[in-house]
Design a protein around this motif. Structure first.
Motif, short mmCIF file in Angstrom:
data_model
loop_
_atom_site.label_atom_id
_atom_site.label_comp_id
_atom_site.label_asym_id
_atom_site.label_seq_id
_atom_site.Cartn_x
_atom_site.Cartn_y
_atom_site.Cartn_z
N MET A 108 -91.31 -28.13 -4.63
CA MET A 108 -92.39 -27.17 -4.47
C MET A 108 -92.97 -26.78 -5.83
SD MET A 108 -90.54 -24.79 -1.59
CE MET A 108 -91.76 -23.50 -1.66
N LEU A 109 -92.09 -26.58 -6.81
CA LEU A 109 -92.55 -26.21 -8.15
C LEU A 109 -93.32 -27.36 -8.79
CD1 LEU A 109 -89.34 -24.40 -9.46
CD2 LEU A 109 -91.50 -23.34 -8.82
N ARG A 110 -92.84 -28.58 -8.58
CA ARG A 110 -93.52 -29.75 -9.15
C ARG A 110 -94.92 -29.89 -8.57
NH1 ARG A 110 -89.92 -32.91 -8.06
NH2 ARG A 110 -90.71 -33.80 -6.11
N ARG A 111 -95.05 -29.70 -7.25
CA ARG A 111 -96.38 -29.79 -6.63
C ARG A 111 -97.30 -28.69 -7.14
NH1 ARG A 111 -93.15 -30.94 -2.10
NH2 ARG A 111 -93.33 -28.80 -1.32
N SER A 112 -96.74 -27.49 -7.32
CA SER A 112 -97.57 -26.37 -7.82
C SER A 112 -98.06 -26.65 -9.23
CB SER A 112 -96.75 -25.07 -7.79
OG SER A 112 -96.42 -24.72 -6.46
N CYS A 113 -97.17 -27.19 -10.07
CA CYS A 113 -97.57 -27.51 -11.45
C CYS A 113 -98.65 -28.59 -11.47
CB CYS A 113 -96.35 -27.97 -12.25
SG CYS A 113 -95.20 -26.64 -12.68
N ASN A 114 -98.54 -29.57 -10.59
CA ASN A 114 -99.55 -30.63 -10.53
C ASN A 114 -100.90 -30.06 -10.10
OD1 ASN A 114 -97.69 -32.56 -11.30
ND2 ASN A 114 -97.17 -33.15 -9.20
N GLU A 115 -100.89 -29.11 -9.17
CA GLU A 115 -102.15 -28.50 -8.73
C GLU A 115 -102.77 -27.67 -9.85
OE1 GLU A 115 -101.25 -26.24 -5.28
OE2 GLU A 115 -100.77 -27.98 -4.03
N ILE A 116 -101.93 -26.90 -10.55
CA ILE A 116 -102.45 -26.08 -11.66
C ILE A 116 -102.97 -26.96 -12.79
CG2 ILE A 116 -101.84 -24.35 -13.39
CD1 ILE A 116 -99.75 -23.28 -11.44
N ALA A 117 -102.31 -28.11 -13.01
CA ALA A 117 -102.68 -29.00 -14.11
C ALA A 117 -104.10 -29.54 -13.95
CB ALA A 117 -101.69 -30.15 -14.20
N GLN A 118 -104.65 -29.52 -12.75
CA GLN A 118 -106.01 -30.00 -12.55
C GLN A 118 -107.03 -29.14 -13.27
OE1 GLN A 118 -106.67 -30.39 -8.34
NE2 GLN A 118 -104.92 -31.77 -8.03
N THR A 119 -106.70 -27.86 -13.45
CA THR A 119 -107.61 -26.96 -14.18
C THR A 119 -107.01 -26.49 -15.50
OG1 THR A 119 -106.70 -25.09 -12.92
CG2 THR A 119 -108.72 -26.11 -12.08
N ASN A 120 -105.69 -26.63 -15.65
CA ASN A 120 -105.02 -26.24 -16.89
C ASN A 120 -104.07 -27.37 -17.29
OD1 ASN A 120 -103.61 -25.07 -19.00
ND2 ASN A 120 -103.46 -23.07 -18.02
N PRO A 121 -104.50 -28.27 -18.19
CA PRO A 121 -103.72 -29.46 -18.54
C PRO A 121 -102.34 -29.15 -19.14
CG PRO A 121 -106.00 -29.66 -19.33
CD PRO A 121 -105.81 -28.26 -18.87
N VAL A 122 -102.14 -27.92 -19.61
CA VAL A 122 -100.85 -27.56 -20.21
C VAL A 122 -99.71 -27.76 -19.21
CG1 VAL A 122 -99.51 -25.69 -21.22
CG2 VAL A 122 -101.92 -25.94 -21.80
N PHE A 123 -100.01 -27.61 -17.93
CA PHE A 123 -98.98 -27.70 -16.90
C PHE A 123 -98.68 -29.14 -16.47
CE2 PHE A 123 -99.95 -23.26 -16.64
CZ PHE A 123 -98.82 -22.67 -16.14
N ALA A 124 -99.39 -30.11 -17.07
CA ALA A 124 -99.25 -31.49 -16.63
C ALA A 124 -97.81 -31.98 -16.72
CB ALA A 124 -100.18 -32.39 -17.43
N ASP A 125 -97.13 -31.67 -17.81
CA ASP A 125 -95.76 -32.15 -18.02
C ASP A 125 -94.73 -31.03 -17.91
OD1 ASP A 125 -96.66 -34.77 -18.54
OD2 ASP A 125 -97.14 -34.22 -20.61
N THR A 126 -95.13 -29.91 -17.34
CA THR A 126 -94.22 -28.76 -17.23
C THR A 126 -93.28 -28.94 -16.05
OG1 THR A 126 -95.89 -27.28 -18.16
CG2 THR A 126 -94.06 -26.26 -16.96
N LYS A 127 -92.00 -28.68 -16.30
CA LYS A 127 -91.00 -28.78 -15.24
C LYS A 127 -90.22 -27.47 -15.17
CE LYS A 127 -90.37 -33.79 -15.70
NZ LYS A 127 -89.41 -34.88 -15.96
#
Length: 225
Positions: A24-43
């Motif tokens: 769930m957290l991974r999917r949320s980070c991927n969604e946020i990364a679409q507008t905030n690239p900082v979250f692209a590799d966040t785990k």
């Protein structure tokens, strides 16, 4: 149940598996990364939220030994390691305070709290209310910054006091200009330090003013489609 991550199945609640939460957290980070690239590799892991909880309660003013009890820690140093930002001098002073209090009590038991002690405890929280907000120092610890609240990392500024912070900033800028004209180099150094604290607290208070409570709700089981 005393668990942060739960879901509802029918009329009952059960605990989410750590693998499910990680997904769930991974999917949320991927969604946020679409507008905030900082979250692209966040785990994130479920354990990260335990550290966030520890940081929030201790820096919010809860005595660190109470936080340790909530987290199940037997050593205050363990709790200190969980907390992201917590002044070392406050931890040391509070540890000394606890050791001093315990040395005055019987080895095998504690005294009952007297009305005077309880009154002193409540008075501490009354004294934490200051002009700009609240002082986050724990019970039994004196002010470590000689009541220079604007410089104190334990000051929690009320967002309603942003206009007052703006006044303080303008006054400091005027004082700095006068110090430059008079060549008061020592004064300039002190004013610059205070200005840094003021502007940091302005930014923190402004961010806090924009936050609103979020109702997380209880996750429901996704139906196979």
């Amino acid at each position: 149940m005393p668990f942060l991550f739960q879901r509802q199945r029918g009329t009952a609640h059960d605990v989410l598996a750590s693998r499910t939460i990680a997904g769930m957290l991974r999917r949320s980070c991927n969604e946020i990364a679409q507008t905030n690239p900082v979250f692209a590799d966040t785990k994130f892991t479920p354990h990260d939220f335990r550290r966030l909880f520890a940081t929030d309660i201790v820096n919010g003013g809860l005595p660190i030994h109470v936080g340790a009890a909530l987290l199940g820690h037997l050593n205050l140093q363990t709790t200190q390691g969980y907390v992201a930002v917590f002044a070392e001098d406050i931890v040391q002073h509070y540890q000394e305070f606890l050791n001093h209090r315990r040395s005055q009590r019987p080895e095998d038991e504690y005294f009952d709290v007297t009305p005077e002690e309880w009154e002193e405890f409540e008075e501490h929280f009354d004294k934490r209310k200051v002009e700009l907000g609240n002082c986050g120092r724990p019970y039994g610890s004196p002010c470590q910054h000689e009541h220079a609240c604007i410089r104190c990392p334990m000051l929690q500024v009320n967002s309603k006091m942003l206009p007052r912070l703006a006044e303080i900033e303008k006054n400091l800028v005027r004082r700095r200009k006068r110090a430059e004209e008079e060549k008061w180099l020592g004064e300039i150094e002190g004013i610059d330090m205070t200005l840094t604290f003021v502007r940091t607290k302005q930014a923190d208070a402004a961010r806090a003013a924009q936050r609103s409570p979020v109702a997380l709700g209880i996750p429901t089981t996704r139906q196979p489609g």
